[in-house]
Design a protein around this motif. Structure first.
Motif, PDB file in Angstrom:
ATOM      1  N   LYS A  17       3.956   0.475   4.103  1.00 42.77           N
ATOM      2  CA  LYS A  17       5.077   1.236   4.668  1.00 42.77           C
ATOM      3  C   LYS A  17       6.359   0.411   4.711  1.00 42.77           C
ATOM      4  O   LYS A  17       7.366   0.786   4.119  1.00 42.77           O
ATOM      5  CB  LYS A  17       4.713   1.746   6.067  1.00 42.77           C
ATOM      6  N   THR A  55       0.074  -1.215   7.561  1.00 35.67           N
ATOM      7  CA  THR A  55       1.415  -0.701   7.874  1.00 35.67           C
ATOM      8  C   THR A  55       2.495  -1.606   7.292  1.00 35.67           C
ATOM      9  O   THR A  55       3.493  -1.124   6.739  1.00 35.67           O
ATOM     10  CB  THR A  55       1.578  -0.592   9.398  1.00 35.67           C
ATOM     11  N   ASP A  77       8.904   0.572   1.622  1.00 30.06           N
ATOM     12  CA  ASP A  77      10.224   1.158   1.851  1.00 30.06           C
ATOM     13  C   ASP A  77      11.319   0.248   1.296  1.00 30.06           C
ATOM     14  O   ASP A  77      12.284   0.720   0.677  1.00 30.06           O
ATOM     15  CB  ASP A  77      10.419   1.380   3.349  1.00 30.06           C
TER      16      ASP A  77
END
Length: 358
Positions: free
Chosen positions: A233, A229, A237
């Motif tokens: 992610k 994660t 991002d």
């Protein structure tokens, strides 16, 4: 004679010759006048025909209306009907509106393509100039250093994630082997009375190792999920925002270079207008660039704080779980999972039920 005339007037029969011309009614001028009056006041007969004898009449009973004297000629329906005139006007107006709408959309598309092409040309020119060292670029040294550190950190964390996944796969295979070995020892313990005790305590040892291994697998899987994660992610991002910032920086430098070139040239009416337009575009790109630079700075700050918090927890979990497992401390291993709120699946949870197997 009077009865014969009244009978002909009532039935409206018209004698017809073999060539299709109407005959004359002898001694009956009033009947001819009545027929002409009906033709004048009735519907348009130029577009119709009269059939004598009803539905059973033959082709010889058809009278061309052009051969009947005293008929009136009417204009076609659309020219004298107010409804037809309104319908024609409405349809023409709607077609003109649709045509104007289509033309407006086409012009808008052409303008968008034109702007896109001009922007692409300027950015490509700026990028090539920077590659060959002929163009200048805007550089924020502190921000560029932070971005480079982030990219290097992401590569190293991806390597940790790859190794942790490999460890999980290998350890899972070992646990499955221990489980199968424990079942085999237990079966031999029942079938070999002379070695029942030896096979028995080896079976118990393998089952205990298998249980502790499943507990450790739960901890490692939680560690892998959290790192995944963070890398794919959270960091990704931030890198997407950085990519948008770098594109905005390239556009900003392209329009800045264009404005500098125009300002260095001769000044006339056309050039002054182009300089004003370039100044407006430059300001738009500058605002976009500064906004994205601020977004990147904020995201990098929050990412660093989040990374430290997450990794502190995950590294402590990984250390305690590995240490407890290889020390053979089952209680400490289970306490580690409770400390980090990790819930293990009960044995056989992945297996289908009896109803599903049926």
């Amino acid at each position: 004679m009077t009865d014969s005339i009244m009978s002909k007037a009532a039935t409206m029969e018209i004698p017809i010759n073999s060539n299709g011309d109407t005959g004359t009614l002898p001694e009956d001028d009033s009947l001819e006048q009545d027929l002409q009056q009906v033709m004048v006041s009735g519907p348009n007969l130029n577009e119709t025909s009269i059939v004598s004898g009803g539905y059973g009449g033959t082709a010889e009973g058809i009278i061309p209306t052009s051969s009947i004297k005293g008929t009136c000629t009417f204009l076609p329906f659309p020219f004298f009907s107010p409804l037809g005139s309104n319908m024609n006007h409405s349809s023409s107006s709607s077609s003109m509106t649709a045509e104007e709408s289509t033309k407006g959309v086409a012009v808008e598309k052409i303008e968008q393509v034109k702007k896109w092409g001009l922007n692409t040309y300027k950015c490509t020119k700026q990028m090539i100039s920077e590659r060959f060292g002929r163009g200048s670029r805007t550089v924020d040294l502190e921000l560029e250093a932070q971005i480079e550190v982030l990219r290097d950190t992401k590569r190293k964390y991806e390597n940790v994630l790859r190794l942790a996944r490999g460890l999980t796969n290998h350890f899972y295979n070992m646990v499955q082997t221990q489980h199968a070995l424990g079942d085999t020892f237990a079966d031999l313990s029942q079938k070999s009375p002379e070695l029942r005790d030896e096979f028995g305590y080896n079976a118990e040892t393998q089952k205990l190792l298998c249980k502790n291994g499943e507990t450790l697998l739960g901890a490692i899987n939680f560690f892998v999920s959290s790192i995944n994660t963070l890398v794919n992610k959270t960091m990704e991002d931030t890198l997407m925002t950085i990519k948008m910032y770098e594109n905005a920086r390239l556009e900003f430098d392209a329009y800045r270079t264009d404005l500098e070139e125009l300002s260095a040239g001769p000044r006339d009416a056309v050039t002054i207008a182009r300089i004003e337009a370039a100044q407006q575009q430059y300001q738009v790109q500058k605002d976009k660039y500064e906004r994205l630079r601020s977004d990147v700075t904020i995201k990098l700050k929050f990412l660093e704080e989040n990374k430290v918090k997450v990794m502190h927890k995950q590294l402590l979990l990984f250390h305690n779980a590995i240490s407890a497992y290889f020390a053979g401390n089952q209680q400490q291993l289970e306490q580690t999972l409770r400390q980090f709120n990790i819930k293990l699946r009960p044995p056989g949870a992945d297996k289908p039920s009896w109803l599903e197997e049926q």
